[in-house]
Motif scaffolding. Structure first.
Motif, PDB file in Angstrom:
ATOM      1  N   VAL A   1       0.831  -1.203   0.000  1.00 31.43           N
ATOM      2  CA  VAL A   1       0.000   0.000   0.000  1.00 31.43           C
ATOM      3  C   VAL A   1       0.868   1.256   0.000  1.00 31.43           C
ATOM      4  O   VAL A   1       0.573   2.227  -0.694  1.00 31.43           O
ATOM      5  CB  VAL A   1      -0.968  -0.018   1.207  1.00 31.43           C
ATOM      6  CG1 VAL A   1      -1.641   1.319   1.406  1.00 31.43           C
ATOM      7  CG2 VAL A   1      -2.016  -1.108   1.023  1.00 31.43           C
ATOM      8  N   THR A   2       1.968   1.239   0.748  1.00 30.40           N
ATOM      9  CA  THR A   2       2.802   2.441   0.849  1.00 30.40           C
ATOM     10  C   THR A   2       3.615   2.721  -0.409  1.00 30.40           C
ATOM     11  O   THR A   2       3.960   3.872  -0.651  1.00 30.40           O
ATOM     12  CB  THR A   2       3.769   2.365   2.046  1.00 30.40           C
ATOM     13  OG1 THR A   2       4.615   1.229   1.894  1.00 30.40           O
ATOM     14  CG2 THR A   2       3.009   2.292   3.348  1.00 30.40           C
ATOM     15  N   VAL A   3       3.933   1.712  -1.202  1.00 28.41           N
ATOM     16  CA  VAL A   3       4.742   1.936  -2.398  1.00 28.41           C
ATOM     17  C   VAL A   3       3.957   1.802  -3.687  1.00 28.41           C
ATOM     18  O   VAL A   3       4.541   1.767  -4.769  1.00 28.41           O
ATOM     19  CB  VAL A   3       5.963   0.976  -2.457  1.00 28.41           C
ATOM     20  CG1 VAL A   3       6.861   1.188  -1.270  1.00 28.41           C
ATOM     21  CG2 VAL A   3       5.528  -0.456  -2.589  1.00 28.41           C
ATOM     22  N   ALA A   4       2.649   1.739  -3.594  1.00 23.74           N
ATOM     23  CA  ALA A   4       1.834   1.561  -4.794  1.00 23.74           C
ATOM     24  C   ALA A   4       1.980   2.759  -5.730  1.00 23.74           C
ATOM     25  O   ALA A   4       1.817   3.900  -5.315  1.00 23.74           O
ATOM     26  CB  ALA A   4       0.366   1.394  -4.405  1.00 23.74           C
ATOM     27  N   PRO A   5       2.334   2.494  -6.996  1.00 28.71           N
ATOM     28  CA  PRO A   5       2.413   3.590  -7.952  1.00 28.71           C
ATOM     29  C   PRO A   5       1.030   4.139  -8.264  1.00 28.71           C
ATOM     30  O   PRO A   5       0.016   3.483  -8.030  1.00 28.71           O
ATOM     31  CB  PRO A   5       3.048   2.956  -9.182  1.00 28.71           C
ATOM     32  CG  PRO A   5       2.976   1.497  -8.995  1.00 28.71           C
ATOM     33  CD  PRO A   5       2.730   1.229  -7.549  1.00 28.71           C
ATOM     34  N   ALA A   6       1.012   5.339  -8.807  1.00 27.63           N
ATOM     35  CA  ALA A   6      -0.265   6.011  -9.072  1.00 27.63           C
ATOM     36  C   ALA A   6      -1.131   5.229 -10.056  1.00 27.63           C
ATOM     37  O   ALA A   6      -2.343   5.197  -9.935  1.00 27.63           O
ATOM     38  CB  ALA A   6      -0.001   7.414  -9.607  1.00 27.63           C
ATOM     39  N   GLY A   7      -0.525   4.558 -11.025  1.00 20.85           N
ATOM     40  CA  GLY A   7      -1.298   3.835 -12.030  1.00 20.85           C
ATOM     41  C   GLY A   7      -1.782   2.471 -11.584  1.00 20.85           C
ATOM     42  O   GLY A   7      -2.445   1.768 -12.327  1.00 20.85           O
ATOM     43  N   ARG A   8      -1.480   2.064 -10.391  1.00 14.71           N
ATOM     44  CA  ARG A   8      -1.852   0.736  -9.905  1.00 14.71           C
ATOM     45  C   ARG A   8      -3.048   0.847  -8.967  1.00 14.71           C
ATOM     46  O   ARG A   8      -2.926   1.335  -7.848  1.00 14.71           O
ATOM     47  CB  ARG A   8      -0.665   0.135  -9.169  1.00 14.71           C
ATOM     48  CG  ARG A   8      -0.845  -1.275  -8.772  1.00 14.71           C
ATOM     49  CD  ARG A   8       0.377  -1.676  -8.004  1.00 14.71           C
ATOM     50  NE  ARG A   8       0.673  -3.064  -8.162  1.00 14.71           N
ATOM     51  CZ  ARG A   8       1.766  -3.620  -7.707  1.00 14.71           C
ATOM     52  NH1 ARG A   8       2.681  -2.883  -7.121  1.00 14.71           N
ATOM     53  NH2 ARG A   8       1.969  -4.892  -7.849  1.00 14.71           N
TER      54      ARG A   8
END
Length: 189
Positions: A113-120
């Motif tokens: 959740v903390t490293v999720a890219p914007a497009g994911r």
């Protein structure tokens, strides 16, 4: 050492897989010396998995969670933990595999959740975590059911300790003989 050899080889194979996956994953961080050390700790712990399943489980879960938090290699970091959970459950432990599964999954989800890219979208993260949850449930259940089917010992009416019927069949089959009618009376095929 021969009985531990498959566990040691699986630890080495998983270590190579983890480092290779971390090097090829597009969103993984660069692998440093500490990350390689974490993978080596995992491989060394798996080498003694058969003799010390709970200690191995704790070491593997901690090392792989730290590796996942640092490098973010994806679901491959869960593979050694799944194996350690299965072996610990197979060896008769119930609480440690369940607790390790929950802690690892919680840490895995929090890092995703903390490293999720914007497009994911969050749906992909939830699906990946749900898939891992299913794998961990399967490892706990399969290990537990296999552990209960293993050889057990019971007391006979004379007070002697002897293996029960499934254990006798298993022991005789390992010697290349047919099932035992009573202790010590294995017949050859």
């Amino acid at each position: 050492m021969r009985r531990d050899l498959p566990y040691a080889l699986s630890g080495l194979a998983l270590g190579v897989l983890l480092l290779g996956n971390a090097a090829l994953a597009p969103d993984a961080a660069p692998v440093g010396a500490l990350d390689v050390t974490l993978v080596l700790v995992m491989a060394a712990a798996l080498a003694v998995c058969r003799r010390h399943p709970v200690v191995t489980l704790l070491a593997v879960a901690a090392a792989m969670l730290a590796f996942h938090v640092r490098v973010h290699p994806g679901v491959s970091a869960a593979f050694p933990v799944l194996g350690a959970v299965y072996v610990a459950a197979w060896r008769g432990h119930r609480a440690a595999p369940l607790l390790a599964s929950l802690v690892f999954l919680g840490g895995f989800l929090a890092r995703d959740v903390t490293v999720a890219p914007a497009g994911r979208p969050g749906q992909q993260i939830a699906e990946r975590t749900a898939l891992l949850l299913g794998w961990f449930v399967a490892a706990n259940v399969a290990g537990s059911s296999r552990g209960s089917a293993g050889p057990t010992w019971s007391r006979s009416s004379s007070g002697r300790s002897r293996p029960n019927a499934p254990a006798r069949r298993w022991r005789c089959a390992a010697r290349g003989r047919s099932a035992c009618a009573s202790p010590g009376t294995c017949t050859t095929r």
